[in-house]
Design an enzyme around this catalytic site. Structure first.
Site, mmCIF file in Angstrom:
data_model
loop_
_atom_site.group_PDB
_atom_site.id
_atom_site.type_symbol
_atom_site.label_atom_id
_atom_site.label_comp_id
_atom_site.label_asym_id
_atom_site.label_seq_id
_atom_site.Cartn_x
_atom_site.Cartn_y
_atom_site.Cartn_z
ATOM 1 N N ARG A 49 0.838 -1.199 0.000
ATOM 2 C CA ARG A 49 0.000 0.000 0.000
ATOM 3 C C ARG A 49 0.877 1.255 0.000
ATOM 4 N NH1 ARG A 49 -3.783 -1.510 5.042
ATOM 5 N NH2 ARG A 49 -1.711 -2.075 5.800
ATOM 6 N N ASP A 51 1.011 5.646 0.291
ATOM 7 C CA ASP A 51 0.314 6.758 0.932
ATOM 8 C C ASP A 51 -0.172 7.770 -0.094
ATOM 9 O OD1 ASP A 51 0.884 5.676 3.427
ATOM 10 O OD2 ASP A 51 2.752 6.806 3.637
ATOM 11 N N TYR A 109 11.709 0.932 -3.621
ATOM 12 C CA TYR A 109 11.234 2.313 -3.738
ATOM 13 C C TYR A 109 12.328 3.172 -4.340
ATOM 14 C CZ TYR A 109 7.062 1.583 -0.828
ATOM 15 O OH TYR A 109 5.843 1.172 -0.336
ATOM 16 N N ARG A 200 10.215 8.241 3.732
ATOM 17 C CA ARG A 200 10.121 9.696 3.819
ATOM 18 C C ARG A 200 10.842 10.217 5.064
ATOM 19 N NH1 ARG A 200 3.948 11.055 3.386
ATOM 20 N NH2 ARG A 200 4.790 13.133 3.839
#
Length: 264
Positions: A49, A51, A109, A200
């Site tokens: 999932r 954000d 990522y 992040r």
């Protein structure tokens, strides 16, 4: 039949991946399009999932269906009903034992960061931004402290629902291109799994180190503290891309899509 799909998307207009009552999520948009194509409700399960504001280069989902159609029909037919910023890149039948999330060996990522005195315009929403010059050697040294299995509580959002903060980061690669006045940095992460806002929060610390606000070994201190209070603020979602899961070769699934190729 169980079917796997590779999906790319621009995440800025959406409230993340997971379905919500508003319908303004990527899962909602995909399942709506699939339902129109299949002429019946469709439920999907994803590899990871994302954000709100986070993009996807190759999100992988699986679904079960009684329909027997060619893979190219699934791609073209579903894309017909999707918004222009979401696209199915590939479709492939898989065994019933395949699970988009549970079968993944790792997840990848990419974070794109613009280093420039001027904020992004054409790239707005697609790159992070810092006006401070960054030191590649300092950031690379800081990243080394994060490799391996660690308790990543210091990089975990308060709303994180993961059962354990212990994760394994296998790879962090940092590269840049462009002139000194406008450089694009590319941070690549690969790990067995990631916590809510983990990348992040790592990026916030990396930028602090790269800009000389903290020394490289500060990253180790943050990691060992196991507290969000000692880390840098959470960085913007704009430059974060889910590059997709890593599966074993036995599944025969694609490892990348054309969406990978435009990134700096």
């Amino acid at each position: 039949m169980r079917l796997a799909l590779g999906v790319s998307y621009h995440g800025s207009p959406y409230l993340g991946w997971q379905s919500q009552p508003s319908g303004q999520t990527l899962q909602d948009q995909l399942e709506k399009a699939l339902a129109q194509f299949c002429e019946q409700p469709v439920h999907t399960l994803c590899a990871g999932r994302t954000d709100a504001g986070v993009h996807g280069l190759m999100q992988v989902v699986h679904l079960d269906t009684l329909l027997d159609r060619e893979p190219c029909s699934w791609v073209r037919g579903t894309n017909r009903f999707l918004p222009r910023d979401i696209a199915v890149q590939w479709a492939q039948p898989v065994p019933d034992t395949f699970h988009a999330r549970a079968s993944a060996l790792a997840r990848r990522y990419v974070y794109l960061l613009l280093e420039s005195p001027v904020r992004p315009s054409l790239e707005a929403g697609r790159v992070g931004w810092t006006f401070r010059p960054l030191d590649a050697a300092a950031m690379s040294a800081a990243a080394q402290h994060l490799l391996g299995e660690h308790d990543f509580t210091s990089f975990r959002a308060s709303a994180c629902q993961a059962l354990s903060p212990v994760k394994t980061l296998r790879r962090i690669d940092i590269s840049c291109r462009g002139p000194e006045l406008a450089r694009y940095w590319r941070f690549e992460f690969e790990g067995n799994a990631f916590l809510h806002h983990m990348i992040r929060n790592i990026m916030g610390c990396q930028v602090h180190v790269g800009a000389g606000l903290q020394p490289s070994h500060w990253m180790h201190q943050v990691l060992q503290a196991r507290s969000r209070d000692v880390a840098a603020p959470t960085f913007a979602p704009d430059g974060l891309y889910f590059a997709g899961p890593v599966y074993g070769p036995e599944w025969g699934l694609p490892t990348c899509t054309p969406a990978f190729d435009w990134l700096p």
